[in-house]
Write a protein that holds these residues in place. Sequence first.
Motif, PDB file in Angstrom:
ATOM      1  N   TYR A 123       0.849  -1.200   0.000  1.00 55.37           N
ATOM      2  CA  TYR A 123       0.000   0.000   0.000  1.00 55.37           C
ATOM      3  C   TYR A 123       0.877   1.240   0.000  1.00 55.37           C
ATOM      4  CZ  TYR A 123       1.248   0.291   4.917  1.00 55.37           C
ATOM      5  OH  TYR A 123       1.976   0.387   6.080  1.00 55.37           O
ATOM      6  N   GLY A 202       0.465   6.160   5.857  1.00 55.56           N
ATOM      7  CA  GLY A 202      -0.841   6.036   5.208  1.00 55.56           C
ATOM      8  C   GLY A 202      -1.776   7.107   5.745  1.00 55.56           C
ATOM      9  N   LYS A 260       6.062   3.114  -1.176  1.00 50.59           N
ATOM     10  CA  LYS A 260       5.188   1.977  -0.901  1.00 50.59           C
ATOM     11  C   LYS A 260       5.745   1.080   0.190  1.00 50.59           C
ATOM     12  CE  LYS A 260       1.758   0.397  -3.989  1.00 50.59           C
ATOM     13  NZ  LYS A 260       1.312  -0.640  -4.932  1.00 50.59           N
ATOM     14  N   VAL A 294      -5.544   0.610   6.008  1.00 44.72           N
ATOM     15  CA  VAL A 294      -4.784   0.582   4.753  1.00 44.72           C
ATOM     16  C   VAL A 294      -4.933  -0.756   4.022  1.00 44.72           C
ATOM     17  CG1 VAL A 294      -3.068   2.267   5.527  1.00 44.72           C
ATOM     18  CG2 VAL A 294      -2.593  -0.191   5.794  1.00 44.72           C
ATOM     19  N   TYR A 297      -6.131  -1.069   0.414  1.00 46.26           N
ATOM     20  CA  TYR A 297      -5.267  -0.756  -0.735  1.00 46.26           C
ATOM     21  C   TYR A 297      -4.438  -1.974  -1.192  1.00 46.26           C
ATOM     22  CZ  TYR A 297      -6.269   4.108   0.477  1.00 46.26           C
ATOM     23  OH  TYR A 297      -6.901   5.297   0.754  1.00 46.26           O
ATOM     24  N   ILE A 298      -4.481  -3.052  -0.425  1.00 49.78           N
ATOM     25  CA  ILE A 298      -3.662  -4.226  -0.744  1.00 49.78           C
ATOM     26  C   ILE A 298      -4.403  -5.115  -1.734  1.00 49.78           C
ATOM     27  CG2 ILE A 298      -2.415  -6.214   0.199  1.00 49.78           C
ATOM     28  CD1 ILE A 298      -2.372  -4.767   2.916  1.00 49.78           C
TER      29      ILE A 298
END
Length: 322
Positions: A123, A202, A260, A294, A297-298
């Motif tokens: 992420y 994040g 990232k 977060v 987002y994976i």
Amino acid sequence: MKKAMKKLMVAGVLCMAGAAFLAGCGSDSSSGGKQFLNIATGGTAGTYYPLGGALAEILNQNIKGMNASAQSTGASVANVNMLKDGSVDIAFIQNDIAYYAANGKEMFKDNKVDSLRGLAALYPETIQFVTTQDKGIKTIADLKGKKVAVGASGSGAEANARQILEAYGITYNDIDVQYLSFGEAVDALKDGNVDAGVVVAGFPTAAVQDLAANKSAAIVDIDPKISDQLMQKYPYYTKMVIPKGTYPGQTEDVNTVAVKCVIVGTTKLSDEMGGEIVKALYTHLDRMKAAHAVGKYITKDTALEGMSIQMNAGAEKYLKSN
């Protein structure tokens, strides 16, 4: 009788050699055939720690004989050093730190780590130049002559700050540099002791939300054209937009860049195990989403985006499969 004794001795040596071979494969009776895997994360208040715990749980439930455990650490730079000395097997690291280590740059100058291998990019960790409305700072160019908390000395955030300022033609000679961690930077912003601080995390970031609740916080926009130049020079950056309303009082989208979070192992981790780890992870993403915000987002589709080092072949093969 002597021949019989000789045969017994030979057989004994062969047996010991066989036992030693099995022990080397992690299959001796003392470990019960288990595969022990130490996962390095970050501080207990951060993002890496809950995600690492979730990953250990996923691996233990989905890989036969797995005994994975997550441990709190000093995060990215410390994690690279732990991978290097073999005290952990896989780790959560920022992709820029992984790049520096693999290429012997920044804090890893003259200390290159050739053994790192990527498993997956997870992420974005957004780079946020944070200020308060009363400072009148609208662009990065406005930071000239200001007190700027650039991150702890030798940290990934400090390298990010320096590179972004450089893209605007600003050096540390042009600002009053304060080497503060992002928590310290936010406290200094609250007290009015700095004009801006760099936070890499994040979003929404709890420390920035806290600042916004106490003062009128603002995130400084990074010109997308500058971002393009930055990405040409440093391959680990990606563009990011912080949507309006992310923080109290934020009425417009903010353009910035991100690094990232990546999961990294070493050449000691087999290609087969690398493949099994990412397969278990990407077929049980619900657990990662439950561990931290977060987690949304994976995705497998973005698992190679921003990967800044050579991949584990097994992980790469799985991620490139349909």
